[in-house]
Design a protein around this motif. Structure first.
Motif, PDB file in Angstrom:
ATOM      1  N   GLN A 122       6.136   9.171   8.563  1.00 58.63           N
ATOM      2  CA  GLN A 122       5.712   7.884   9.098  1.00 58.63           C
ATOM      3  C   GLN A 122       4.299   7.534   8.632  1.00 58.63           C
ATOM      4  O   GLN A 122       4.016   6.380   8.275  1.00 58.63           O
ATOM      5  CB  GLN A 122       5.770   7.905  10.625  1.00 58.63           C
ATOM      6  CG  GLN A 122       5.363   6.586  11.286  1.00 58.63           C
ATOM      7  CD  GLN A 122       6.282   5.440  10.910  1.00 58.63           C
ATOM      8  OE1 GLN A 122       7.491   5.546  11.057  1.00 58.63           O
ATOM      9  NE2 GLN A 122       5.717   4.347  10.411  1.00 58.63           N
ATOM     10  N   ALA A 123       3.426   8.545   8.636  1.00 56.96           N
ATOM     11  CA  ALA A 123       2.055   8.309   8.180  1.00 56.96           C
ATOM     12  C   ALA A 123       2.034   7.901   6.707  1.00 56.96           C
ATOM     13  O   ALA A 123       1.285   6.984   6.309  1.00 56.96           O
ATOM     14  CB  ALA A 123       1.210   9.556   8.398  1.00 56.96           C
ATOM     15  N   ARG A 124       2.855   8.572   5.898  1.00 57.58           N
ATOM     16  CA  ARG A 124       2.912   8.229   4.470  1.00 57.58           C
ATOM     17  C   ARG A 124       3.484   6.830   4.267  1.00 57.58           C
ATOM     18  O   ARG A 124       2.991   6.070   3.411  1.00 57.58           O
ATOM     19  CB  ARG A 124       3.779   9.260   3.732  1.00 57.58           C
ATOM     20  CG  ARG A 124       3.961   8.979   2.242  1.00 57.58           C
ATOM     21  CD  ARG A 124       2.644   8.893   1.501  1.00 57.58           C
ATOM     22  NE  ARG A 124       2.827   8.552   0.081  1.00 57.58           N
ATOM     23  CZ  ARG A 124       1.857   8.147  -0.722  1.00 57.58           C
ATOM     24  NH1 ARG A 124       0.614   8.021  -0.251  1.00 57.58           N
ATOM     25  NH2 ARG A 124       2.103   7.857  -1.979  1.00 57.58           N
ATOM     26  N   ARG A 125       4.486   6.471   5.071  1.00 62.44           N
ATOM     27  CA  ARG A 125       5.057   5.132   4.959  1.00 62.44           C
ATOM     28  C   ARG A 125       4.007   4.075   5.279  1.00 62.44           C
ATOM     29  O   ARG A 125       3.912   3.044   4.578  1.00 62.44           O
ATOM     30  CB  ARG A 125       6.257   5.000   5.917  1.00 62.44           C
ATOM     31  CG  ARG A 125       6.931   3.642   5.849  1.00 62.44           C
ATOM     32  CD  ARG A 125       8.053   3.541   6.858  1.00 62.44           C
ATOM     33  NE  ARG A 125       8.615   2.205   6.907  1.00 62.44           N
ATOM     34  CZ  ARG A 125       9.527   1.803   7.767  1.00 62.44           C
ATOM     35  NH1 ARG A 125      10.005   2.646   8.668  1.00 62.44           N
ATOM     36  NH2 ARG A 125       9.977   0.560   7.750  1.00 62.44           N
ATOM     37  N   ASN A 126       3.224   4.309   6.341  1.00 63.50           N
ATOM     38  CA  ASN A 126       2.163   3.359   6.691  1.00 63.50           C
ATOM     39  C   ASN A 126       1.126   3.259   5.569  1.00 63.50           C
ATOM     40  O   ASN A 126       0.644   2.164   5.245  1.00 63.50           O
ATOM     41  CB  ASN A 126       1.473   3.796   7.986  1.00 63.50           C
ATOM     42  CG  ASN A 126       2.401   3.725   9.191  1.00 63.50           C
ATOM     43  OD1 ASN A 126       3.419   3.029   9.158  1.00 63.50           O
ATOM     44  ND2 ASN A 126       2.058   4.444  10.250  1.00 63.50           N
ATOM     45  N   GLU A 127       0.797   4.426   5.012  1.00 67.11           N
ATOM     46  CA  GLU A 127      -0.199   4.464   3.936  1.00 67.11           C
ATOM     47  C   GLU A 127       0.282   3.691   2.712  1.00 67.11           C
ATOM     48  O   GLU A 127      -0.471   2.896   2.116  1.00 67.11           O
ATOM     49  CB  GLU A 127      -0.468   5.928   3.573  1.00 67.11           C
ATOM     50  CG  GLU A 127      -1.497   6.110   2.456  1.00 67.11           C
ATOM     51  CD  GLU A 127      -1.663   7.581   2.080  1.00 67.11           C
ATOM     52  OE1 GLU A 127      -2.201   7.852   0.990  1.00 67.11           O
ATOM     53  OE2 GLU A 127      -1.238   8.460   2.866  1.00 67.11           O
ATOM     54  N   VAL A 128       1.552   3.911   2.333  1.00 77.82           N
ATOM     55  CA  VAL A 128       2.092   3.241   1.146  1.00 77.82           C
ATOM     56  C   VAL A 128       2.246   1.745   1.400  1.00 77.82           C
ATOM     57  O   VAL A 128       2.015   0.919   0.500  1.00 77.82           O
ATOM     58  CB  VAL A 128       3.432   3.882   0.740  1.00 77.82           C
ATOM     59  CG1 VAL A 128       4.067   3.106  -0.420  1.00 77.82           C
ATOM     60  CG2 VAL A 128       3.230   5.336   0.340  1.00 77.82           C
ATOM     61  N   SER A 129       2.627   1.394   2.623  1.00 78.55           N
ATOM     62  CA  SER A 129       2.760  -0.036   2.950  1.00 78.55           C
ATOM     63  C   SER A 129       1.424  -0.752   2.796  1.00 78.55           C
ATOM     64  O   SER A 129       1.363  -1.884   2.281  1.00 78.55           O
ATOM     65  CB  SER A 129       3.278  -0.199   4.387  1.00 78.55           C
ATOM     66  OG  SER A 129       4.590   0.319   4.504  1.00 78.55           O
ATOM     67  N   LYS A 130       0.352  -0.102   3.209  1.00 76.56           N
ATOM     68  CA  LYS A 130      -0.977  -0.685   3.015  1.00 76.56           C
ATOM     69  C   LYS A 130      -1.314  -0.787   1.528  1.00 76.56           C
ATOM     70  O   LYS A 130      -1.928  -1.762   1.073  1.00 76.56           O
ATOM     71  CB  LYS A 130      -2.027   0.156   3.732  1.00 76.56           C
ATOM     72  CG  LYS A 130      -1.948   0.083   5.248  1.00 76.56           C
ATOM     73  CD  LYS A 130      -3.039   0.934   5.883  1.00 76.56           C
ATOM     74  CE  LYS A 130      -2.954   0.882   7.409  1.00 76.56           C
ATOM     75  NZ  LYS A 130      -3.999   1.731   8.051  1.00 76.56           N
ATOM     76  N   ALA A 131      -0.901   0.253   0.782  1.00 75.65           N
ATOM     77  CA  ALA A 131      -1.182   0.252  -0.660  1.00 75.65           C
ATOM     78  C   ALA A 131      -0.447  -0.882  -1.367  1.00 75.65           C
ATOM     79  O   ALA A 131      -0.955  -1.463  -2.344  1.00 75.65           O
ATOM     80  CB  ALA A 131      -0.784   1.600  -1.268  1.00 75.65           C
ATOM     81  N   LEU A 166       5.566   1.694  -5.608  1.00 77.24           N
ATOM     82  CA  LEU A 166       5.218   1.897  -4.207  1.00 77.24           C
ATOM     83  C   LEU A 166       6.343   1.414  -3.282  1.00 77.24           C
ATOM     84  O   LEU A 166       6.662   2.048  -2.267  1.00 77.24           O
ATOM     85  CB  LEU A 166       3.925   1.152  -3.872  1.00 77.24           C
ATOM     86  CG  LEU A 166       2.655   1.661  -4.564  1.00 77.24           C
ATOM     87  CD1 LEU A 166       1.487   0.737  -4.271  1.00 77.24           C
ATOM     88  CD2 LEU A 166       2.331   3.085  -4.103  1.00 77.24           C
TER      89      LEU A 166
END
Length: 424
Positions: free
Chosen positions: A48-57, A71
């Protein structure tokens, strides 16, 4: 229910407790499930943390007019993976809960190790068994002339049912009322009239389900007939957070109880000892952990007081690990002397369950001055089984002509009657 954190921190002690009950070690299997469940929780959090990070990217890439295709592909992959992680975590968690729910409570340190009732330890004996100038009879020989109608009971409902009438019915009623009066007036219990039909979660809370379903009766709509009012009384505080000043809670009830006796085929098929339907006065205590040992002694003493007042000889036995119930951490059985059988028979069982049932019910309290909560300790005991007490009175107070003398404490409940005369 057992605390997985305790097992995690004390696997050898947990397995030693199971070994005392004659059970194989379980900590390794349980901890493997626990480790996998925690790993899946961590994986879900990381995903979930990685998904949030990639979504921001992706947003940042678009702001820079960069190509976010790679991405977006990663986000899609993460999104697809998350339900599978969640489903596996739920399945592993359910398997762990199921495994923990099937394991009996661990015995306290002072419980004797043993295989069956032959290994139970005598604590003390009180009272003097009566001596008759005639050959003592068993209750099933005396009872029919007083109103214990085994034939009609069997005709109506089958084996292990009795139609009680006349003098026996009056004595039965007097015993139940005397027990309730003694517990409420002399020992501070609050009388209750609880449901005798309960949901499955109530039966699970006190440990009857899932392992002992065959020992109880279930209705067509999924409810259960209580095997003891311990189920209703103890579950009255399920899913609650009590204030420490509310404790102890002491409840008592006289109810009908229903047991299929699936595990007792061939035992006590004659007479009134082991019935599918019977009445029992139950005691339940809800206490703080530091008070549970003293409460166990107090509760057992309350049941003994009733036997003392009835003038019945009895003994207290501390049950060994092999004879103890599923939810119990320590149990005292009170066994009354039956002259007709020339032996002691169980008439009350008083158990402390520590926090085992409380965990299954999620019943907690908040200690004074603390923000956190702790699980309560629960105790239960018979005060007493009315039918078995009826048997004891009939056998211990029998007369040569088949009459039964009425114990002095019961005479006010029978309008001053001192003797139950057999029907001719």
């Amino acid at each position: 229910m057992h605390d997985i954190r305790f097992i995690r921190e004390n696997p050898e002690a947990f397995d030693a407790g199971l070994a005392k009950r004659g059970l194989a070690p379980r900590s390794a299997d349980l901890l493997a499930l626990d480790e996998r469940r925690r790993a899946l929780i961590t994986e879900a959090q990381v995903t979930q943390a990685r998904r949030n990070e990639v979504s921001k990217a992706i947003g940042a890439a678009r702001a820079r007019r960069d190509d976010p295709t790679d991405l977006m592909a990663e986000v899609a992959e993460l999104k697809e993976r998350m339900p599978a992680i969640d489903a596996e975590e739920k399945a592993v968690g359910a398997a762990l809960t199921e495994a923990l729910a099937a394991i009996p409570n661990l015995p306290l340190a002072d419980v004797p190790k043993g295989a069956d009732e032959e290994d139970n330890a005598l604590v003390h004996a009180r009272g003097t068994p009566p001596v008759f100038a005639f050959e003592a009879k068993e209750h099933d020989a005396i009872g029919p002339a007083l109103g214990l109608d085994f034939e009609t009971g069997a005709l109506l409902s089958g084996t292990r049912f009795t139609f009680v009438r006349g003098a026996a019915a009056r004595l039965h009623r007097a015993l139940g009322q005397f027990m309730l009066d003694t517990l409420t007036r002399d020992h501070g219990y609050e009388e209750a009239v609880p449901p005798v039909l309960v949901r499955s979660e109530a039966m699970f809370g006190t440990g009857q389900l899932p392992k002992f379903a065959e020992d109880s009766f279930q209705t067509t709509d999924g409810r259960w007939l209580i095997p003891t009012s311990e189920v209703s009384l103890t579950n009255s505080i399920r899913e609650q957070i009590l204030r420490q000043e509310e404790l102890p809670i002491r409840l008592t009830a006289l109810t009908a109880c229903f047991r299929s006796e699936a595990g007792s085929a061939g035992r006590d098929t004659r007479g009134y000892i082991r019935q599918h339907q019977f009445e029992k006065v139950e005691m339940v205590s809800i206490v703080t952990p530091d008070a549970s040992d003293a409460e166990h002694e107090r509760m057992t003493g309350c049941a003994e007081d009733i036997l003392d007042k009835l003038g019945l000889a009895f003994r207290r036995m501390k049950l060994c690990t092999g004879d103890m119930g599923f939810s119990a951490a320590r149990t005292y059985d009170l066994e009354v002397w039956l002259p007709g059988q020339a032996r002691y028979r169980e008439i009350s069982s008083c158990s402390t369950c520590t926090d085992f049932q409380a965990r299954r019910m999620n019943a907690r309290y908040r200690p004074e001055g603390e923000k956190g909560t702790r699980f309560v300790h629960t105790l239960n005991g018979s005060g007493l089984a009315v039918g078995r007490t009826l048997v004891a009175v009939i056998e211990n107070y029998q007369q040569a002509d088949g009459a039964v003398a009425v114990p002095a404490v019961l005479q006010p409940y029978l309008g001053g009657l001192t003797l139950l005369e057999p029907r001719t």
